[in-house]
Design a protein around this motif. Sequence first.
Motif, PDB file in Angstrom:
ATOM      1  N   VAL A 251       0.823  -1.210   0.000  1.00  9.58           N
ATOM      2  CA  VAL A 251       0.000   0.000   0.000  1.00  9.58           C
ATOM      3  C   VAL A 251       0.859   1.263   0.000  1.00  9.58           C
ATOM      4  N   MET A 252       1.884   1.280   0.821  1.00  4.04           N
ATOM      5  CA  MET A 252       2.739   2.467   0.920  1.00  4.04           C
ATOM      6  C   MET A 252       3.355   2.809  -0.432  1.00  4.04           C
ATOM      7  N   GLU A 253       3.762   1.789  -1.169  1.00  4.08           N
ATOM      8  CA  GLU A 253       4.360   2.029  -2.479  1.00  4.08           C
ATOM      9  C   GLU A 253       3.360   2.670  -3.439  1.00  4.08           C
ATOM     10  N   TRP A 254       2.140   2.178  -3.421  1.00  2.00           N
ATOM     11  CA  TRP A 254       1.125   2.729  -4.315  1.00  2.00           C
ATOM     12  C   TRP A 254       0.830   4.193  -4.004  1.00  2.00           C
ATOM     13  N   PHE A 255       0.896   4.563  -2.739  1.00  2.00           N
ATOM     14  CA  PHE A 255       0.518   5.924  -2.342  1.00  2.00           C
ATOM     15  C   PHE A 255       1.686   6.909  -2.378  1.00  2.00           C
ATOM     16  N   GLN A 256       2.855   6.463  -2.772  1.00  2.00           N
ATOM     17  CA  GLN A 256       4.009   7.360  -2.787  1.00  2.00           C
ATOM     18  C   GLN A 256       3.789   8.567  -3.689  1.00  2.00           C
ATOM     19  N   GLY A 257       3.077   8.377  -4.781  1.00  2.49           N
ATOM     20  CA  GLY A 257       2.850   9.483  -5.713  1.00  2.49           C
ATOM     21  C   GLY A 257       1.596  10.280  -5.443  1.00  2.49           C
ATOM     22  N   VAL A 258       0.935  10.020  -4.301  1.00  4.36           N
ATOM     23  CA  VAL A 258      -0.312  10.717  -3.955  1.00  4.36           C
ATOM     24  C   VAL A 258      -0.023  11.724  -2.850  1.00  4.36           C
ATOM     25  N   PRO A 259      -0.253  13.012  -3.076  1.00  5.50           N
ATOM     26  CA  PRO A 259       0.010  14.024  -2.036  1.00  5.50           C
ATOM     27  C   PRO A 259      -0.794  13.727  -0.774  1.00  5.50           C
ATOM     28  N   ILE A 260      -0.260  14.137   0.371  1.00  3.04           N
ATOM     29  CA  ILE A 260      -0.895  13.812   1.646  1.00  3.04           C
ATOM     30  C   ILE A 260      -2.295  14.416   1.755  1.00  3.04           C
ATOM     31  N   GLU A 261      -2.517  15.577   1.111  1.00  4.39           N
ATOM     32  CA  GLU A 261      -3.846  16.189   1.157  1.00  4.39           C
ATOM     33  C   GLU A 261      -4.884  15.276   0.501  1.00  4.39           C
ATOM     34  N   ASP A 262      -4.524  14.678  -0.624  1.00  6.01           N
ATOM     35  CA  ASP A 262      -5.446  13.779  -1.305  1.00  6.01           C
ATOM     36  C   ASP A 262      -5.602  12.466  -0.543  1.00  6.01           C
ATOM     37  N   ARG A 263      -4.549  12.010   0.119  1.00  3.00           N
ATOM     38  CA  ARG A 263      -4.654  10.804   0.945  1.00  3.00           C
ATOM     39  C   ARG A 263      -5.679  11.012   2.053  1.00  3.00           C
ATOM     40  N   ARG A 264      -5.622  12.173   2.669  1.00  3.91           N
ATOM     41  CA  ARG A 264      -6.540  12.462   3.784  1.00  3.91           C
ATOM     42  C   ARG A 264      -7.976  12.597   3.291  1.00  3.91           C
ATOM     43  N   LYS A 265      -8.155  13.209   2.137  1.00  3.91           N
ATOM     44  CA  LYS A 265      -9.506  13.300   1.571  1.00  3.91           C
ATOM     45  C   LYS A 265     -10.048  11.909   1.252  1.00  3.91           C
ATOM     46  N   LEU A 266      -9.164  11.069   0.733  1.00  5.89           N
ATOM     47  CA  LEU A 266      -9.567   9.707   0.377  1.00  5.89           C
ATOM     48  C   LEU A 266      -9.965   8.927   1.624  1.00  5.89           C
ATOM     49  N   TYR A 267      -9.169   9.058   2.674  1.00  2.00           N
ATOM     50  CA  TYR A 267      -9.498   8.351   3.920  1.00  2.00           C
ATOM     51  C   TYR A 267     -10.856   8.802   4.446  1.00  2.00           C
ATOM     52  N   LYS A 268     -11.136  10.079   4.346  1.00  6.05           N
ATOM     53  CA  LYS A 268     -12.422  10.597   4.837  1.00  6.05           C
ATOM     54  C   LYS A 268     -13.583   9.927   4.101  1.00  6.05           C
ATOM     55  N   ILE A 269     -13.412   9.684   2.819  1.00  2.00           N
ATOM     56  CA  ILE A 269     -14.461   9.049   2.018  1.00  2.00           C
ATOM     57  C   ILE A 269     -14.693   7.608   2.456  1.00  2.00           C
ATOM     58  N   TYR A 270     -13.608   6.922   2.823  1.00  2.00           N
ATOM     59  CA  TYR A 270     -13.710   5.500   3.190  1.00  2.00           C
ATOM     60  C   TYR A 270     -13.604   5.271   4.701  1.00  2.00           C
ATOM     61  N   GLU A 271     -13.633   6.346   5.472  1.00  2.00           N
ATOM     62  CA  GLU A 271     -13.428   6.223   6.920  1.00  2.00           C
ATOM     63  C   GLU A 271     -14.450   5.294   7.571  1.00  2.00           C
ATOM     64  N   LYS A 272     -15.683   5.373   7.154  1.00  2.00           N
ATOM     65  CA  LYS A 272     -16.718   4.541   7.765  1.00  2.00           C
ATOM     66  C   LYS A 272     -16.445   3.054   7.523  1.00  2.00           C
ATOM     67  N   ASP A 273     -15.937   2.715   6.346  1.00  2.00           N
ATOM     68  CA  ASP A 273     -15.571   1.320   6.083  1.00  2.00           C
ATOM     69  C   ASP A 273     -14.453   0.863   7.014  1.00  2.00           C
ATOM     70  N   PHE A 274     -13.440   1.710   7.203  1.00  2.00           N
ATOM     71  CA  PHE A 274     -12.353   1.367   8.117  1.00  2.00           C
ATOM     72  C   PHE A 274     -12.909   1.093   9.518  1.00  2.00           C
ATOM     73  N   GLN A 275     -13.799   1.957   9.979  1.00  2.00           N
ATOM     74  CA  GLN A 275     -14.302   1.852  11.349  1.00  2.00           C
ATOM     75  C   GLN A 275     -15.248   0.669  11.519  1.00  2.00           C
ATOM     76  N   LEU A 276     -16.208   0.522  10.623  1.00  2.00           N
ATOM     77  CA  LEU A 276     -17.218  -0.530  10.749  1.00  2.00           C
ATOM     78  C   LEU A 276     -16.603  -1.925  10.730  1.00  2.00           C
ATOM     79  N   PHE A 277     -15.601  -2.102   9.879  1.00  2.00           N
ATOM     80  CA  PHE A 277     -15.088  -3.451   9.650  1.00  2.00           C
ATOM     81  C   PHE A 277     -13.749  -3.719  10.336  1.00  2.00           C
ATOM     82  N   GLY A 278     -13.337  -2.797  11.208  1.00  2.00           N
ATOM     83  CA  GLY A 278     -12.199  -3.075  12.070  1.00  2.00           C
ATOM     84  C   GLY A 278     -10.833  -2.949  11.423  1.00  2.00           C
ATOM     85  N   TYR A 279     -10.712  -2.107  10.415  1.00  2.00           N
ATOM     86  CA  TYR A 279      -9.405  -1.886   9.800  1.00  2.00           C
ATOM     87  C   TYR A 279      -8.777  -0.626  10.409  1.00  2.00           C
ATOM     88  N   ARG A 280      -7.522  -0.730  10.715  1.00  2.00           N
ATOM     89  CA  ARG A 280      -6.863   0.382  11.410  1.00  2.00           C
ATOM     90  C   ARG A 280      -6.678   1.577  10.477  1.00  2.00           C
TER      91      ARG A 280
END
Length: 288
Positions: A251-280
């Motif tokens: 995963v880290m390798e894939w995200f190397q070319g993604v700016p941190i601002e876009d990473r954070r926006k992406l996490y916000k979109i999928y945050e509920k999936d992370f929380q509901l299904f127990g992914y850190r």
Amino acid sequence: MNDFAKLISLVFVFTAPKYLEQQRLRKDLLRKHCAGVNQSLFNLNNIDLNNLIVDDQHGIIYCYIPKVACTNWKRTLIALKQNEPYPDPMSFKSNMRCDLYLFLLQAKLKHYTKFLFVRDPFVRLISAYRDKMLNYDQYFYEGYVRVILQRYKNQKNVPVKYNGTKRTYLKPSFHNFVQYIVDPRTEKYAPFEPHWRQMHRLCHPCLVEYDFVGHQESLQEDARQLLKMLKLEDAIKFPPSYENMTSGNSVMEWFQGVPIEDRRKLYKIYEKDFQLFGYRRPTELLDD
């Protein structure tokens, strides 16, 4: 919870088989994050039910999530519709759909065994990119790849029609794909395509009380335990999984070319999936 109930809970923890305790924890997590959600089945329109597959013969409801072993689960359910002895699931294609009616579904949801399989949201997203952005067919090229190339890669003279070839210059980068997902304009046009739509939007775990929550990361063991729970372990075998190139370690390798601002926006979109299904929360991707 009174003292007696706590004692019973502790006894269960120390005496129950590992997979039962694992399932209890996964379902408890869903209840915790779904607390206070007041949603009626009749508020859902038909498209929201498209991912539910019903097997009336065995009393099963499966909610499939693209990029989470759904091809092999569909094959398995098709095999279960045949006469015994059940054929090898791998002898079938995975095309399967089920038209559901709410008034029938409500009764089945009460009595049937309901299950789904989930996956680390970012790993699933990478898998969707590799499969649908790099190895696209006509549907994904004309509906998504072309738009992404024009909008985020500023590519000119992108062919309108798919001609069957996958040229290197007609492939968006992973960052381009992320830009498309985090762009507020994207869902103003239409909901996310199911291969990258949030898992909770496909399977509604705060509405449907699932009896079994499987994880892609422990697919073979979870599949074995599910078939055992369904009393089908001696009748049919879940297909073996191949070594998937999209691993959590990459995963880290894939995200190397993604700016941190876009990473954070992406996490916000999928945050509920992370929380509901127990992914850190992937702090190594999101924190400075």
